[in-house]
Design a protein around this motif. Sequence first.
Motif, short mmCIF file in Angstrom:
data_model
loop_
_atom_site.label_atom_id
_atom_site.label_comp_id
_atom_site.label_asym_id
_atom_site.label_seq_id
_atom_site.Cartn_x
_atom_site.Cartn_y
_atom_site.Cartn_z
N GLY A 66 0.82 -1.21 0.00
CA GLY A 66 0.00 0.00 0.00
C GLY A 66 0.85 1.25 0.00
O GLY A 66 2.08 1.21 -0.12
N THR A 67 0.18 2.39 0.16
CA THR A 67 0.86 3.68 0.12
C THR A 67 1.83 3.84 1.29
O THR A 67 2.92 4.38 1.13
N TYR A 68 1.44 3.38 2.46
CA TYR A 68 2.23 3.62 3.66
C TYR A 68 2.86 2.36 4.25
O TYR A 68 3.55 2.43 5.25
N GLY A 69 2.61 1.21 3.64
CA GLY A 69 3.16 0.02 4.24
C GLY A 69 3.00 -1.20 3.35
O GLY A 69 2.35 -1.15 2.30
N THR A 70 3.62 -2.27 3.79
CA THR A 70 3.60 -3.53 3.07
C THR A 70 3.21 -4.63 4.03
O THR A 70 3.67 -4.65 5.18
N VAL A 71 2.35 -5.55 3.59
CA VAL A 71 1.90 -6.64 4.45
C VAL A 71 2.46 -7.97 3.93
O VAL A 71 2.38 -8.27 2.74
N TYR A 72 3.05 -8.71 4.86
CA TYR A 72 3.59 -10.03 4.55
C TYR A 72 2.88 -11.07 5.41
O TYR A 72 2.33 -10.76 6.46
N ARG A 73 2.95 -12.31 4.97
CA ARG A 73 2.52 -13.41 5.81
C ARG A 73 3.77 -14.07 6.38
O ARG A 73 4.80 -14.19 5.70
N GLY A 74 3.70 -14.46 7.65
CA GLY A 74 4.87 -15.05 8.27
C GLY A 74 4.53 -15.99 9.40
O GLY A 74 3.36 -16.32 9.64
N ILE A 75 5.57 -16.43 10.11
CA ILE A 75 5.43 -17.33 11.25
C ILE A 75 6.16 -16.73 12.44
O ILE A 75 7.31 -16.26 12.31
N HIS A 76 5.51 -16.72 13.59
CA HIS A 76 6.16 -16.26 14.82
C HIS A 76 5.86 -17.26 15.92
O HIS A 76 4.71 -17.45 16.31
N ASP A 77 6.91 -17.89 16.41
CA ASP A 77 6.74 -18.91 17.46
C ASP A 77 5.71 -19.96 17.07
O ASP A 77 4.87 -20.37 17.89
N GLY A 78 5.72 -20.37 15.82
CA GLY A 78 4.81 -21.40 15.36
C GLY A 78 3.42 -20.92 15.01
O GLY A 78 2.57 -21.71 14.60
N GLN A 79 3.15 -19.63 15.16
CA GLN A 79 1.82 -19.06 14.89
C GLN A 79 1.81 -18.35 13.54
O GLN A 79 2.75 -17.60 13.21
N ASP A 80 0.74 -18.56 12.74
CA ASP A 80 0.57 -17.81 11.50
C ASP A 80 0.30 -16.35 11.84
O ASP A 80 -0.61 -16.05 12.63
N VAL A 81 1.06 -15.45 11.23
CA VAL A 81 0.89 -14.02 11.53
C VAL A 81 0.91 -13.20 10.24
O VAL A 81 1.40 -13.65 9.20
N ALA A 82 0.36 -12.02 10.35
CA ALA A 82 0.48 -11.02 9.30
C ALA A 82 1.48 -9.98 9.79
O ALA A 82 1.40 -9.54 10.95
N VAL A 83 2.41 -9.60 8.95
CA VAL A 83 3.46 -8.65 9.32
C VAL A 83 3.29 -7.40 8.48
O VAL A 83 3.37 -7.45 7.25
N LYS A 84 3.03 -6.30 9.14
CA LYS A 84 2.82 -5.04 8.42
C LYS A 84 4.01 -4.11 8.67
O LYS A 84 4.31 -3.77 9.82
N LEU A 85 4.69 -3.73 7.60
CA LEU A 85 5.82 -2.82 7.69
C LEU A 85 5.36 -1.41 7.33
O LEU A 85 4.80 -1.20 6.25
N LEU A 86 5.56 -0.48 8.22
CA LEU A 86 5.19 0.92 8.00
C LEU A 86 6.45 1.72 7.80
O LEU A 86 7.31 1.77 8.68
N ASP A 87 6.57 2.36 6.63
CA ASP A 87 7.80 3.13 6.40
C ASP A 87 7.53 4.63 6.27
O ASP A 87 8.45 5.42 6.30
N TRP A 88 6.25 5.02 6.13
CA TRP A 88 5.89 6.45 6.05
C TRP A 88 6.70 7.18 5.00
O TRP A 88 7.12 8.32 5.18
N GLY A 89 6.98 6.52 3.91
CA GLY A 89 7.71 7.16 2.82
C GLY A 89 9.20 6.89 2.90
O GLY A 89 9.72 6.38 3.89
N ALA A 90 9.92 7.23 1.84
CA ALA A 90 11.36 6.98 1.79
C ALA A 90 12.12 7.92 2.71
O ALA A 90 11.65 9.01 3.05
N ASP A 91 13.31 7.50 3.11
CA ASP A 91 14.15 8.35 3.96
C ASP A 91 14.44 9.66 3.25
O ASP A 91 14.60 9.72 2.03
#
Length: 378
Positions: free
Chosen positions: A85-110
């Motif tokens: 998306g405009t402000y972030g990216t969503v990934y699917r992942g695993i954390h401690d054996g649990q299915d999770v969604a990982v959302k990265l928020l970057d608020w634009g380029a440095d």
Amino acid sequence: MNSKKGEEGSEVKEGSASELKGHGSFKNRDMFFRADQIDLKSLDIQLEKKLSKIWLNGALGSRKPKDEWEIDLSKLEIRYLVARGTYGTVYRGIHDGQDVAVKLLDWGADGHATDFETATLRSSFQQEVAVWNKLDNSNITKFVGASMGTTELKIPSNGQTLLPSRACCVVLEYVAGGTLKQYLIKHSRRKLPYKVVIQLALDLARGLSYLHSKKIVHRDVKTENMLLTTSRNVKIADFGVARVEAQNPKDMTGETGTLHYMAPEVLEGKPYNRKCDVYSFGICLWEIYACDMPYYNLTFSEVSHAVVHQNMRPEIPRCCPSSLGSIMKRCWEANSEKRPEMDEVVRLLEAIDTSKGGGMIPEDQMQGCFCFVPTRGP
């Protein structure tokens, strides 16, 4: 021991290098020291070590969690990209054996935001994830953890492995059924049984009622922000982080589809409270019943003007039971004070009898219902 006067009249003792190295204390605050007797290299090394320690303790990629919600990124495995998306990216992942969604928020380029703007965004992010961490409701997406940095995050190589240094990371339970918006689009032709309409509406209403009881205003209620489990239960997503993503009111327009759900006071830029969520819920309720998108053939400026100045609302189908239509109308009242609280909406929906039906009849039946012929426009 010999002594001599300094330029300001203070007495400086020769041979005091040992004192400069910290082996004694000085009681004379006006004492001057000879610069050639100070080990500047040693001081630089000490200063660098001190600053490094401070940085490591508060850096974006600190290994030692500072708050109870901070997650250990070494336990997180990113599998694949889900959405960008405009402000972030969503990934699917695993954390401690649990299915999770990982959302990265970057608020634009440095380099595209001032240090103050970045600090403000990060401060809001910290406050909101701290609140989210304490929430526990079956109709709210479960918060797993967050990180103020992404330096330890391993992302599958896709040609874009570099993340802005100020990026943040949110980890949530993975909800496998997709968005409510996608579900409604899928049923746009056949529509939904009345019992399902009320069940979906109740899930959403209960989630919002819970948020409001915790003094949280979602501010971006729309079917796109609602997720479905495989058993068709609604879970509200992005209630806190959405606030961070939409710092600029201009961003809450067509790119996210939010404008169609905005209350008049929000569209006008006036002060608003939790009742803006009630208005948005009313639009969602219509959308769930009709399996259609409100104002789909109007421009954003046309919608904004007509909602505020002409009191335009989605047309309620004639076959819609009066008990449900009444809830819609009350929720999208122009005067926010006349809108019900979400806990009252929950009670009204719970009181609806679905045993005799009341949903829209599928359009492809020979003797279908023609009570809903959309007449859109201001």
